[in-house]
Motif scaffolding. Sequence first.
Motif, PDB file in Angstrom:
ATOM      1  N   UNK A 100       0.834  -1.212   0.000  1.00 22.38           N
ATOM      2  CA  UNK A 100       0.000   0.000   0.000  1.00 22.38           C
ATOM      3  C   UNK A 100       0.865   1.257   0.000  1.00 22.38           C
ATOM      4  N   UNK A 101       1.902   1.292   0.829  1.00 26.61           N
ATOM      5  CA  UNK A 101       2.701   2.524   0.887  1.00 26.61           C
ATOM      6  C   UNK A 101       3.598   2.657  -0.343  1.00 26.61           C
ATOM      7  N   UNK A 102       3.926   1.542  -0.992  1.00 25.01           N
ATOM      8  CA  UNK A 102       4.750   1.610  -2.204  1.00 25.01           C
ATOM      9  C   UNK A 102       3.930   1.739  -3.481  1.00 25.01           C
ATOM     10  N   UNK A 103       2.603   1.677  -3.376  1.00 30.88           N
ATOM     11  CA  UNK A 103       1.824   1.706  -4.613  1.00 30.88           C
ATOM     12  C   UNK A 103       1.773   3.141  -5.145  1.00 30.88           C
ATOM     13  N   UNK A 104       1.637   3.224  -6.459  1.00 28.09           N
ATOM     14  CA  UNK A 104       1.632   4.541  -7.105  1.00 28.09           C
ATOM     15  C   UNK A 104       0.322   4.742  -7.842  1.00 28.09           C
ATOM     16  N   UNK A 105      -0.459   5.761  -7.541  1.00 29.23           N
ATOM     17  CA  UNK A 105      -0.219   6.685  -6.438  1.00 29.23           C
ATOM     18  C   UNK A 105      -0.371   5.964  -5.096  1.00 29.23           C
ATOM     19  N   UNK A 106       0.305   6.495  -4.106  1.00 25.62           N
ATOM     20  CA  UNK A 106       0.308   5.893  -2.778  1.00 25.62           C
ATOM     21  C   UNK A 106      -1.112   5.841  -2.201  1.00 25.62           C
ATOM     22  N   UNK A 107      -1.441   4.776  -1.520  1.00 26.49           N
ATOM     23  CA  UNK A 107      -2.746   4.709  -0.864  1.00 26.49           C
ATOM     24  C   UNK A 107      -2.613   5.320   0.531  1.00 26.49           C
ATOM     25  N   UNK A 108      -3.455   6.258   0.819  1.00 28.36           N
ATOM     26  CA  UNK A 108      -3.398   6.877   2.146  1.00 28.36           C
ATOM     27  C   UNK A 108      -4.219   6.049   3.121  1.00 28.36           C
ATOM     28  N   UNK A 109      -3.517   5.221   3.870  1.00 31.92           N
ATOM     29  CA  UNK A 109      -4.233   4.294   4.744  1.00 31.92           C
ATOM     30  C   UNK A 109      -4.987   5.010   5.864  1.00 31.92           C
ATOM     31  N   UNK A 110      -4.516   6.201   6.233  1.00 35.46           N
ATOM     32  CA  UNK A 110      -5.240   6.919   7.289  1.00 35.46           C
ATOM     33  C   UNK A 110      -6.584   7.475   6.785  1.00 35.46           C
ATOM     34  N   UNK A 111      -6.799   7.369   5.464  1.00 39.40           N
ATOM     35  CA  UNK A 111      -8.102   7.799   4.911  1.00 39.40           C
ATOM     36  C   UNK A 111      -9.122   6.648   4.930  1.00 39.40           C
ATOM     37  N   UNK A 112      -8.677   5.466   5.332  1.00 39.27           N
ATOM     38  CA  UNK A 112      -9.593   4.323   5.368  1.00 39.27           C
ATOM     39  C   UNK A 112     -10.785   4.576   6.286  1.00 39.27           C
ATOM     40  N   UNK A 113     -11.952   4.171   5.803  1.00 42.78           N
ATOM     41  CA  UNK A 113     -13.147   4.273   6.640  1.00 42.78           C
ATOM     42  C   UNK A 113     -13.461   2.941   7.297  1.00 42.78           C
ATOM     43  N   UNK A 114     -12.876   1.871   6.763  1.00 41.02           N
ATOM     44  CA  UNK A 114     -13.169   0.561   7.342  1.00 41.02           C
ATOM     45  C   UNK A 114     -12.289  -0.537   6.789  1.00 41.02           C
ATOM     46  N   UNK A 115     -12.425  -1.708   7.378  1.00 46.03           N
ATOM     47  CA  UNK A 115     -11.690  -2.894   6.942  1.00 46.03           C
ATOM     48  C   UNK A 115     -12.679  -4.057   6.977  1.00 46.03           C
ATOM     49  N   UNK A 116     -12.676  -4.847   5.899  1.00 42.84           N
ATOM     50  CA  UNK A 116     -13.561  -6.013   5.839  1.00 42.84           C
ATOM     51  C   UNK A 116     -12.716  -7.281   5.849  1.00 42.84           C
ATOM     52  N   UNK A 117     -13.015  -8.137   6.808  1.00 41.65           N
ATOM     53  CA  UNK A 117     -12.292  -9.405   6.924  1.00 41.65           C
ATOM     54  C   UNK A 117     -13.263 -10.535   6.584  1.00 41.65           C
ATOM     55  N   UNK A 118     -12.959 -11.282   5.518  1.00 38.05           N
ATOM     56  CA  UNK A 118     -13.896 -12.336   5.110  1.00 38.05           C
ATOM     57  C   UNK A 118     -13.807 -13.550   6.024  1.00 38.05           C
ATOM     58  N   UNK A 119     -12.581 -13.874   6.474  1.00 37.55           N
ATOM     59  CA  UNK A 119     -12.387 -14.991   7.401  1.00 37.55           C
ATOM     60  C   UNK A 119     -10.991 -14.930   7.997  1.00 37.55           C
TER      61      UNK A 119
END
Length: 252
Positions: free
Chosen positions: A47-66
């Motif tokens: 995520x931090x190396x992706x271009x454009x960088x993904x701003x993880x602090x902008x995340x509103x949520x996380x979905x875990x399937x299992x």
Amino acid sequence: MNFIKFLGTAGARFVMLSQIRSSGGIWFSVDGTCFMVDPGPGTLIRAVNSKPKLNLDKMDGIFLSHRHIDHSCEINLMIEAMTEGGFKKKGIVFAPGDCVFEDPVILLYCRNFLEKLEIIEEKRSYNLKNLKIEIPVKHRHGVETYGFKLKTKDIIISYIPDTEFFPQLIDAYRDSQILIINTVLYEKKENVQHLCLSETEEIIKNIKPKKAILTHFGMTMLKNKIWEKKDQISERVGTEVIIANDGMNFEF
Ligand SMILES: [Zn+2]
């Protein structure tokens, strides 16, 4: 612009452990809402190396399937990233009950950073900022597993994570315009609770989405160079099929 970014496309233990494909999660940025799905090993660095960088602090949520480790390994890291190291209480984590109560993969101290920890169940729906997440059916995968139908402003995007095939899957995910399917096996293997290519094709043929994206590949899919068979598969199912690769950005 709405987009889905595949930080990783690894699908089985060996592919994950050897990192032949990355095992990072899937990032959704849709209708002004951002969330991470199934943050396996390598999600943070991808995520931090992706271009454009993904701003993880902008995340509103996380979905875990299992709770299998190729899906859940970096869940706690993602909670820290979303909440700026725990200094900003925010975000919703969606997870099956066994990830929280039975064989916990979400650390107790991290739970306190969240605005909400939502225990997901089949036939229920949940709100995440501008989106509605519907859980249509419980999958068959050994541990408690759920996918989702994401209801956006204009379309329905569905994610079918790990499961063995059962006919109700088709009804459960009907009406999807974009369908993401974890397809681990090239050929059916008895007693392995994963979809194989022909089962995935059966699902696509019956649901008829506008586009289907295959990901989460095991060794047999890679050995058979699944990306070279994209056109044949598309023709067979009558839908445009996309074979995901690491870092792929799907815009819509
Ligand atoms: Zn699994």
